[in-house]
Design an enzyme around this catalytic site. Structure first.
Site, short mmCIF file in Angstrom:
data_model
loop_
_atom_site.label_atom_id
_atom_site.label_comp_id
_atom_site.label_asym_id
_atom_site.label_seq_id
_atom_site.Cartn_x
_atom_site.Cartn_y
_atom_site.Cartn_z
N THR A 34 -13.46 16.85 0.11
CA THR A 34 -14.53 16.15 -0.47
C THR A 34 -15.40 15.51 0.61
N THR A 132 -0.76 2.66 -3.64
CA THR A 132 -1.43 1.24 -2.81
C THR A 132 -1.03 0.03 -3.64
N ASP A 133 -1.10 -1.22 -2.95
CA ASP A 133 -0.83 -2.55 -3.31
C ASP A 133 -1.92 -3.04 -4.42
N GLU A 134 -2.95 -2.24 -4.30
CA GLU A 134 -3.83 -2.66 -5.60
C GLU A 134 -3.54 -2.48 -6.94
N TYR A 158 -10.29 2.50 -9.94
CA TYR A 158 -9.45 3.23 -8.72
C TYR A 158 -8.03 2.77 -8.69
N SER A 159 -7.79 1.42 -8.83
CA SER A 159 -6.33 0.80 -8.77
C SER A 159 -5.71 1.10 -10.11
N ALA A 160 -6.39 1.33 -11.39
CA ALA A 160 -5.96 1.84 -12.50
C ALA A 160 -5.57 3.35 -12.54
N LYS A 162 -4.60 4.69 -9.85
CA LYS A 162 -3.16 4.91 -8.86
C LYS A 162 -2.21 4.50 -9.75
N LYS A 197 -15.76 2.30 4.50
CA LYS A 197 -14.63 1.05 4.30
C LYS A 197 -14.96 0.19 5.17
N PRO A 213 -22.59 -5.51 6.01
CA PRO A 213 -22.70 -6.27 4.67
C PRO A 213 -21.35 -6.85 4.35
N ASP A 288 -21.67 -9.55 -4.56
CA ASP A 288 -20.11 -9.16 -4.65
C ASP A 288 -19.84 -8.10 -5.48
N HIS A 292 -13.87 -7.92 -8.17
CA HIS A 292 -13.41 -8.18 -6.94
C HIS A 292 -11.89 -8.95 -6.62
P1 NAD Z 1 -9.32 9.18 2.21
O1 NAD Z 1 -10.25 9.17 1.05
O2 NAD Z 1 -9.69 9.04 3.06
O3 NAD Z 1 -8.86 10.92 1.82
C1 NAD Z 1 -8.67 11.52 0.91
C2 NAD Z 1 -8.42 13.01 1.15
O4 NAD Z 1 -8.03 13.49 -0.09
C3 NAD Z 1 -9.83 13.56 1.50
O5 NAD Z 1 -9.27 14.38 2.77
C4 NAD Z 1 -10.15 14.41 0.42
O6 NAD Z 1 -10.79 15.53 0.54
C5 NAD Z 1 -8.91 14.66 -0.45
N1 NAD Z 1 -9.04 14.88 -1.80
C6 NAD Z 1 -9.66 14.34 -2.72
N2 NAD Z 1 -9.51 14.87 -4.05
C7 NAD Z 1 -8.78 16.08 -3.78
C8 NAD Z 1 -8.39 17.01 -4.56
N3 NAD Z 1 -8.59 17.03 -5.88
N4 NAD Z 1 -7.63 18.08 -4.09
C9 NAD Z 1 -7.14 17.97 -2.95
N5 NAD Z 1 -7.73 17.09 -2.12
C10 NAD Z 1 -8.41 15.94 -2.59
O7 NAD Z 1 -8.06 8.50 1.57
P2 NAD Z 1 -7.02 7.80 2.34
O8 NAD Z 1 -7.72 6.34 2.79
O9 NAD Z 1 -6.65 8.61 3.50
O10 NAD Z 1 -5.76 7.42 1.44
C11 NAD Z 1 -4.79 8.51 1.25
C12 NAD Z 1 -3.96 7.99 0.04
O11 NAD Z 1 -3.52 6.62 0.49
C13 NAD Z 1 -4.55 7.80 -1.06
O12 NAD Z 1 -3.76 8.22 -2.17
C14 NAD Z 1 -4.71 6.28 -1.15
O13 NAD Z 1 -4.72 5.70 -2.44
C15 NAD Z 1 -3.65 5.73 -0.60
N6 NAD Z 1 -3.84 4.60 0.08
C16 NAD Z 1 -4.90 4.25 0.98
C17 NAD Z 1 -4.82 2.88 1.54
C18 NAD Z 1 -5.98 2.65 2.63
O14 NAD Z 1 -6.15 1.63 3.08
N7 NAD Z 1 -6.89 3.59 3.03
C19 NAD Z 1 -3.83 2.15 1.54
C20 NAD Z 1 -2.77 2.30 0.51
C21 NAD Z 1 -2.79 3.46 -0.09
O1 DAU Z 2 -5.01 -2.19 -0.53
C1 DAU Z 2 -4.91 -1.07 -0.26
C2 DAU Z 2 -6.51 -0.23 -0.48
O2 DAU Z 2 -7.25 -0.76 0.57
C3 DAU Z 2 -6.53 1.04 -0.56
O3 DAU Z 2 -5.69 1.60 -1.91
C4 DAU Z 2 -7.90 1.63 -0.81
O4 DAU Z 2 -7.85 3.09 -0.96
C5 DAU Z 2 -8.63 1.33 0.19
O5 DAU Z 2 -9.96 1.74 0.42
C6 DAU Z 2 -8.49 -0.10 0.63
O6 DAU Z 2 -9.48 -0.85 -0.67
P1 DAU Z 2 -10.31 -2.13 -0.22
O7 DAU Z 2 -11.45 -2.16 -1.49
O8 DAU Z 2 -9.65 -3.25 -0.04
O9 DAU Z 2 -11.17 -1.64 0.93
P2 DAU Z 2 -12.52 -1.86 1.60
O10 DAU Z 2 -12.54 -1.45 2.97
O11 DAU Z 2 -13.44 -1.22 0.64
O12 DAU Z 2 -12.69 -3.47 1.51
C7 DAU Z 2 -12.12 -4.30 2.06
C8 DAU Z 2 -12.66 -5.47 1.82
O13 DAU Z 2 -13.99 -5.75 2.36
C9 DAU Z 2 -12.85 -5.93 0.38
O14 DAU Z 2 -12.35 -7.29 0.02
C10 DAU Z 2 -14.14 -5.64 0.01
C11 DAU Z 2 -14.82 -6.09 1.26
N1 DAU Z 2 -16.12 -5.30 1.82
C12 DAU Z 2 -16.15 -4.03 1.65
C13 DAU Z 2 -17.20 -3.14 1.91
C14 DAU Z 2 -17.11 -1.50 1.86
C15 DAU Z 2 -17.22 -5.96 2.12
O15 DAU Z 2 -17.25 -7.33 2.25
N2 DAU Z 2 -18.22 -5.23 2.47
C16 DAU Z 2 -18.50 -4.09 2.60
O16 DAU Z 2 -19.40 -3.31 2.82
#
Ligand code: NAD
Ligand code: DAU
Length: 359
Positions: A34, A132-134, A158-160, A162, A197, A213, A288, A292
């Site tokens: 993706t 995720t912790d969400e 998203y969190s729902a 997961k 992110k 932002p 916001d 959130h």
């Molecule tokens: P990401 O969005 O960077 O990567 C997701 C990957 O999954 C991508 O390579 C995408 O191409 C692939 N993908 C999406 N849909 C697919 C499908 N239908 N079939 C096969 N591949 C598919 O995500 P991430 O941040 O690396 O997160 C990985 C996992 O960890 C997720 O399950 C997320 O919920 C979990 N997680 C993420 C965080 C975080 O902070 N990023 C924290 C806790 C848990």
């Molecule tokens: O807690 C784990 C989760 O952390 C994972 O499950 C998710 O996959 C991962 O994307 C992440 O979610 P968050 O929503 O916490 O991450 P994000 O980086 O999008 O945002 C972090 C915080 O910053 C959140 O409170 C929203 C805020 N934010 C985010 C963006 C993109 C901003 O203030 N400005 C922004 O432009």
């Protein structure tokens, strides 16, 4: 060998790179590529026969069945997901499809495959679901951090999605005895983090002279963990986790978003000073995120006590390494900023009315 899903994304690619740096067990990497998946994340493995990349969808049952039958993995480590909360607010359907239906497809294929294994292979097999912790919802300032028994209370599509996937994993353990493990991790940061992110977006925008932002008042708290520490925790759980259990993973690093952004600006001021002023001048408060969550915090003591895991990086060491990585990998950032990426930025940010400017 092991089957990893989503290994072209942020955490999955870090996991595969770390895995193959530490052992010789081959990895099949199933990823749909993706917008969030990038083959350049594992460019270093181009000549490495231990890494088998398969471009495909976890919702494709025939493909998953075929991969299991062909490669006979001893474990599945399931990262693939739609992962960005803001995108789930704009387009929830893709989150339901991949995160719920996709996890169901994998679980059901794994069950069929596992049922037919020899007793020895059956006992050794693992299905590790990365979550995720969400799923636990939002904490008030004085609440204790999330434990593995905190009730689920997801607030975004998203969190729902997961949470639904976590429940399916639990059900496959209890109903069919599939040897599952679930990890619930806090916010990761580090190399190959897609610049939608907060942390990579703030670095990219700061360097490009754009606004940085910050949603709402910037006082939302996240518990940050360096991605290499998350990967190490997953390896620990895969090796020694008790079947059917869930393990929280976190960095004991609670930070308000504004503090994180200030830290990034201060590091950039040291490493790449502007001709005048500070990167902090680019911070802009914007509308916001709907619904959130105010605060996440993880109690990771179960993992520490049972399996001896603890994070190697502090926030200070990890965030500096991360900024340095982005500064030396600007080609990677440019490559992932495709036309779709800029369309997303327009969709998410242009309509967010600026609330105030911060010097
Ligand atoms: P990401 O969005 O960077 O990567 C997701 C990957 O999954 C991508 O390579 C995408 O191409 C692939 N993908 C999406 N849909 C697919 C499908 N239908 N079939 C096969 N591949 C598919 O995500 P991430 O941040 O690396 O997160 C990985 C996992 O960890 C997720 O399950 C997320 O919920 C979990 N997680 C993420 C965080 C975080 O902070 N990023 C924290 C806790 C848990
Ligand atoms: O807690 C784990 C989760 O952390 C994972 O499950 C998710 O996959 C991962 O994307 C992440 O979610 P968050 O929503 O916490 O991450 P994000 O980086 O999008 O945002 C972090 C915080 O910053 C959140 O409170 C929203 C805020 N934010 C985010 C963006 C993109 C901003 O203030 N400005 C922004 O432009």
């Amino acid at each position: 060998m092991i089957l990893v899903t989503g290994g072209a994304g942020f955490i999955g690619s870090n996991f595969i790179l770390d895995w193959l740096a530490q052992c010789d067990e081959p990895v099949i990497n199933l990823d749909k590529l993706t917008y969030a998946g990038n083959k350049s994340n594992f460019a270093a493995l181009a000549e490495d026969s231990r890494h088998i990349f398969v471009h495909g969808d976890i919702c494709d049952l025939a493909l998953v069945n075929q991969l299991l039958a062909t490669y006979k993995p001893r474990a599945i480590v399931h990262f693939a997901a739609e992962s960005h909360v803001d995108r789930s607010i704009h387009s929830p359907g893709e989150f339901i499809t991949t995160n719920i239906n996709g996890t169901f497809t994998l679980l059901d294929a794994a069950r069929t495959y596992w049922s037919a294994l020899s007793d020895e292979s059956k006992a050794a097999f693992r299905f590790l679901h990365v979550s995720t912790d969400e799923v636990y919802g939002s904490l008030s300032p004085d609440d204790a951090p999330f434990t593995e028994t905190t009730p689920y209370s997801p607030n975004s599509p998203y969190s729902a999605s997961k949470a639904a996937a976590d429940h399916l994993v639990r059900a496959y353990y209890h109903t069919y005895g599939l040897p599952t493990l679930t990890t619930n991790c806090s916010n990761n940061y580090g190399p190959y983090h897609f610049p939608e992110k907060l942390i990579p977006l703030a670095i990219a925008n700061a360097r490009a002279g754009k606004t940085i932002p910050v949603y709402g008042d910037g006082q939302q708290v996240r518990d940050w963990l360096y991605v290499g520490d998350h990967c190490a925790a997953i390896r620990c759980v895969l090796q020694g986790g008790r079947l059917g259990e869930t393990y929280n993973i976190g960095g004991w690093n609670e930070k308000a978003n504004l503090e994180v952004v200030h830290t990034l600006c201060d590091i950039l001021d040291q490493l790449a000073p502007k001709e005048s002023g500070s990167y902090r001048d680019q911070i802009t408060f914007v509308a916001d995120r709907p619904g959130h969550d105010r605060r996440y915090a993880i109690d990771a003591r179960k993992l520490a006590h049972e399996l001896g895991w603890k994070p190697a990086e502090t926030f200070e060491t990890g965030i500096r390494k991360t900024v340095e990585w982005y500064m030396t990998h600007q080609d990677w950032v440019r490559n992932v900023q495709s036309g779709d990426y800029f369309k997303w930025l327009d969709k998410n940010y242009v309509q967010r009315a600026d609330q105030q400017e911060v010097a």
